[in-house]
Write a protein that holds these residues in place. Structure first.
Motif, PDB file in Angstrom:
ATOM      1  N   PHE A  64       0.829  -1.207   0.000  1.00  0.00           N
ATOM      2  CA  PHE A  64       0.000   0.000   0.000  1.00  0.00           C
ATOM      3  C   PHE A  64       0.864   1.257   0.000  1.00  0.00           C
ATOM      4  N   MET A  65       1.927   1.277   0.820  1.00  0.00           N
ATOM      5  CA  MET A  65       2.815   2.439   0.870  1.00  0.00           C
ATOM      6  C   MET A  65       3.540   2.647  -0.455  1.00  0.00           C
ATOM      7  N   GLY A  66       3.967   1.548  -1.063  1.00  0.00           N
ATOM      8  CA  GLY A  66       4.620   1.650  -2.362  1.00  0.00           C
ATOM      9  C   GLY A  66       3.698   2.213  -3.424  1.00  0.00           C
ATOM     10  N   LEU A  67       2.440   1.829  -3.356  1.00  0.00           N
ATOM     11  CA  LEU A  67       1.457   2.352  -4.317  1.00  0.00           C
ATOM     12  C   LEU A  67       1.256   3.851  -4.125  1.00  0.00           C
ATOM     13  N   LEU A  68       1.211   4.294  -2.868  1.00  0.00           N
ATOM     14  CA  LEU A  68       1.102   5.728  -2.596  1.00  0.00           C
ATOM     15  C   LEU A  68       2.350   6.471  -3.075  1.00  0.00           C
ATOM     16  N   GLY A  69       3.529   5.857  -2.889  1.00  0.00           N
ATOM     17  CA  GLY A  69       4.758   6.462  -3.370  1.00  0.00           C
ATOM     18  C   GLY A  69       4.768   6.624  -4.886  1.00  0.00           C
ATOM     19  N   LEU A  70       4.283   5.620  -5.581  1.00  0.00           N
ATOM     20  CA  LEU A  70       4.208   5.703  -7.041  1.00  0.00           C
ATOM     21  C   LEU A  70       3.234   6.796  -7.467  1.00  0.00           C
ATOM     22  N   ALA A  71       2.101   6.889  -6.787  1.00  0.00           N
ATOM     23  CA  ALA A  71       1.105   7.901  -7.130  1.00  0.00           C
ATOM     24  C   ALA A  71       1.663   9.311  -6.933  1.00  0.00           C
ATOM     25  N   ALA A  72       2.353   9.538  -5.807  1.00  0.00           N
ATOM     26  CA  ALA A  72       2.930  10.858  -5.549  1.00  0.00           C
ATOM     27  C   ALA A  72       4.016  11.198  -6.569  1.00  0.00           C
ATOM     28  N   THR A  73       4.837  10.209  -6.908  1.00  0.00           N
ATOM     29  CA  THR A  73       5.914  10.446  -7.877  1.00  0.00           C
ATOM     30  C   THR A  73       5.356  10.714  -9.267  1.00  0.00           C
ATOM     31  N   ILE A  74       4.337   9.971  -9.651  1.00  0.00           N
ATOM     32  CA  ILE A  74       3.705  10.198 -10.960  1.00  0.00           C
ATOM     33  C   ILE A  74       3.133  11.604 -11.042  1.00  0.00           C
ATOM     34  N   PHE A  75       2.480  12.045  -9.970  1.00  0.00           N
ATOM     35  CA  PHE A  75       1.897  13.393  -9.956  1.00  0.00           C
ATOM     36  C   PHE A  75       2.977  14.451 -10.114  1.00  0.00           C
ATOM     37  N   ALA A  76       4.088  14.289  -9.391  1.00  0.00           N
ATOM     38  CA  ALA A  76       5.178  15.266  -9.487  1.00  0.00           C
ATOM     39  C   ALA A  76       5.809  15.255 -10.878  1.00  0.00           C
ATOM     40  N   LEU A  77       6.050  14.065 -11.429  1.00  0.00           N
ATOM     41  CA  LEU A  77       6.644  13.975 -12.772  1.00  0.00           C
ATOM     42  C   LEU A  77       5.707  14.545 -13.830  1.00  0.00           C
ATOM     43  N   ARG A  78       4.430  14.347 -13.643  1.00  0.00           N
ATOM     44  CA  ARG A  78       3.448  14.918 -14.581  1.00  0.00           C
ATOM     45  C   ARG A  78       3.578  16.430 -14.615  1.00  0.00           C
ATOM     46  N   ASN A  79       3.697  17.044 -13.433  1.00  0.00           N
ATOM     47  CA  ASN A  79       3.841  18.494 -13.386  1.00  0.00           C
ATOM     48  C   ASN A  79       5.157  18.959 -14.016  1.00  0.00           C
ATOM     49  N   VAL A  80       6.219  18.164 -13.819  1.00  0.00           N
ATOM     50  CA  VAL A  80       7.516  18.524 -14.403  1.00  0.00           C
ATOM     51  C   VAL A  80       7.447  18.478 -15.922  1.00  0.00           C
ATOM     52  N   TYR A  81       6.945  17.376 -16.472  1.00  0.00           N
ATOM     53  CA  TYR A  81       6.993  17.193 -17.920  1.00  0.00           C
ATOM     54  C   TYR A  81       5.880  17.926 -18.659  1.00  0.00           C
ATOM     55  N   MET A  82       4.901  18.415 -17.911  1.00  0.00           N
ATOM     56  CA  MET A  82       3.874  19.250 -18.546  1.00  0.00           C
ATOM     57  C   MET A  82       4.181  20.728 -18.391  1.00  0.00           C
ATOM     58  N   GLY A  83       5.334  21.032 -17.771  1.00  0.00           N
ATOM     59  CA  GLY A  83       5.766  22.417 -17.669  1.00  0.00           C
ATOM     60  C   GLY A  83       5.109  23.196 -16.550  1.00  0.00           C
ATOM     61  N   ILE A  84       4.502  22.491 -15.578  1.00  0.00           N
ATOM     62  CA  ILE A  84       3.905  23.177 -14.427  1.00  0.00           C
ATOM     63  C   ILE A  84       5.008  23.359 -13.392  1.00  0.00           C
ATOM     64  N   THR A  85       5.581  24.530 -13.338  1.00  0.00           N
ATOM     65  CA  THR A  85       6.793  24.743 -12.534  1.00  0.00           C
ATOM     66  C   THR A  85       6.508  25.331 -11.164  1.00  0.00           C
ATOM     67  N   HIS A  86       5.271  25.299 -10.726  1.00  0.00           N
ATOM     68  CA  HIS A  86       4.968  25.830  -9.396  1.00  0.00           C
ATOM     69  C   HIS A  86       5.589  24.927  -8.338  1.00  0.00           C
ATOM     70  N   LYS A  87       6.377  25.520  -7.489  1.00  0.00           N
ATOM     71  CA  LYS A  87       7.157  24.740  -6.535  1.00  0.00           C
ATOM     72  C   LYS A  87       6.301  23.876  -5.616  1.00  0.00           C
ATOM     73  N   THR A  88       5.133  24.382  -5.242  1.00  0.00           N
ATOM     74  CA  THR A  88       4.288  23.645  -4.296  1.00  0.00           C
ATOM     75  C   THR A  88       3.660  22.402  -4.907  1.00  0.00           C
ATOM     76  N   LEU A  89       3.727  22.252  -6.224  1.00  0.00           N
ATOM     77  CA  LEU A  89       3.145  21.090  -6.885  1.00  0.00           C
ATOM     78  C   LEU A  89       4.170  20.030  -7.251  1.00  0.00           C
TER      79      LEU A  89
END
Length: 209
Positions: A96-121
């Protein structure tokens, strides 16, 4: 994007580590028992997992054929050693923790590669993902180490008569689930450290703001 290469590697390593953690849960070969009584356990080998125990028997089977018998553990079985109970609970938590880790990392990478550079995201989600990965790795490390200790000390299990298992083996060795779990621990911990190493780039615009 140029500052998140390690985090992309963290996602890849975390994904493989999470898969291996899940695989180790399903593998019955946590502890391989060698027994001397082959009347029931025809091959002389039984596999003790965290959910069940299995062995090969030729009884009640046509000549030339063999059948695998398995006895599943229940939550009310008092004979189950503490390390097996711990493995059941901690591996479920790790999954369960690993799944949450993957979800958080995917969200952060999505913001990086979509050009959303807001630090809080970005930065906080990489940090959260890293903590989840490390926590998952530790949850796998404890039962893997504990069960490996039991194997090396040839510890016994007081199986009931209905299991047709001796209480002590002649010898025992670590099964396939142990090395799979060790690799999962290494990958999850590396993934967590890579995620935690993220630093949001300081640019002229962020300084001005």
């Amino acid at each position: 994007v140029s500052t998140s290469h390690l985090q992309l590697a963290a996602f890849a390593l975390g994904t493989v580590g999470w898969i291996l953690c899940t695989v180790s849960m399903g593998i019955v070969e946590w502890r391989v028992w060698h027994v001397d009584n082959t009347t029931i356990i025809s091959s002389g080998i039984a596999w003790v997992g965290i959910w069940k125990v299995c062995f090969i028997s030729y009884l009640h089977v046509s000549p030339g054929y063999r059948e695998q018998f398995c006895h599943k553990f229940s939550g009310y079985d008092s004979f189950i050693p503490h390390e097996i109970y711990a493995a059941q609970g901690l591996l479920l938590i790790a999954m369960f923790m690993g799944l949450l880790g993957l979800a958080a990392t995917i969200f952060a990478l999505r913001n990086v590669y979509m050009g959303i550079t807001h630090k809080t995201l970005i930065a906080p989600f990489f940090l959260v993902g890293g903590f989840f990965f490390i926590f998952a790795g530790l949850c796998v490390l404890i039962p893997v180490s504990w069960n490996f200790y039991s194997v090396t000390h040839n510890q016994s299990i007081a199986f009931p008569p209905s299991y047709y298992m001796p209480s002590s083996p002649v010898a025992q060795e670590a099964g396939a689930a142990i090395p799979v779990g060790i690799v999962a621990v290494i990958l999850l911990l590396l993934s967590g450290m890579f995620s935690l190493s993220y630093r949001f780039p300081v640019t002229a615009n962020t300084i001005t703001k």
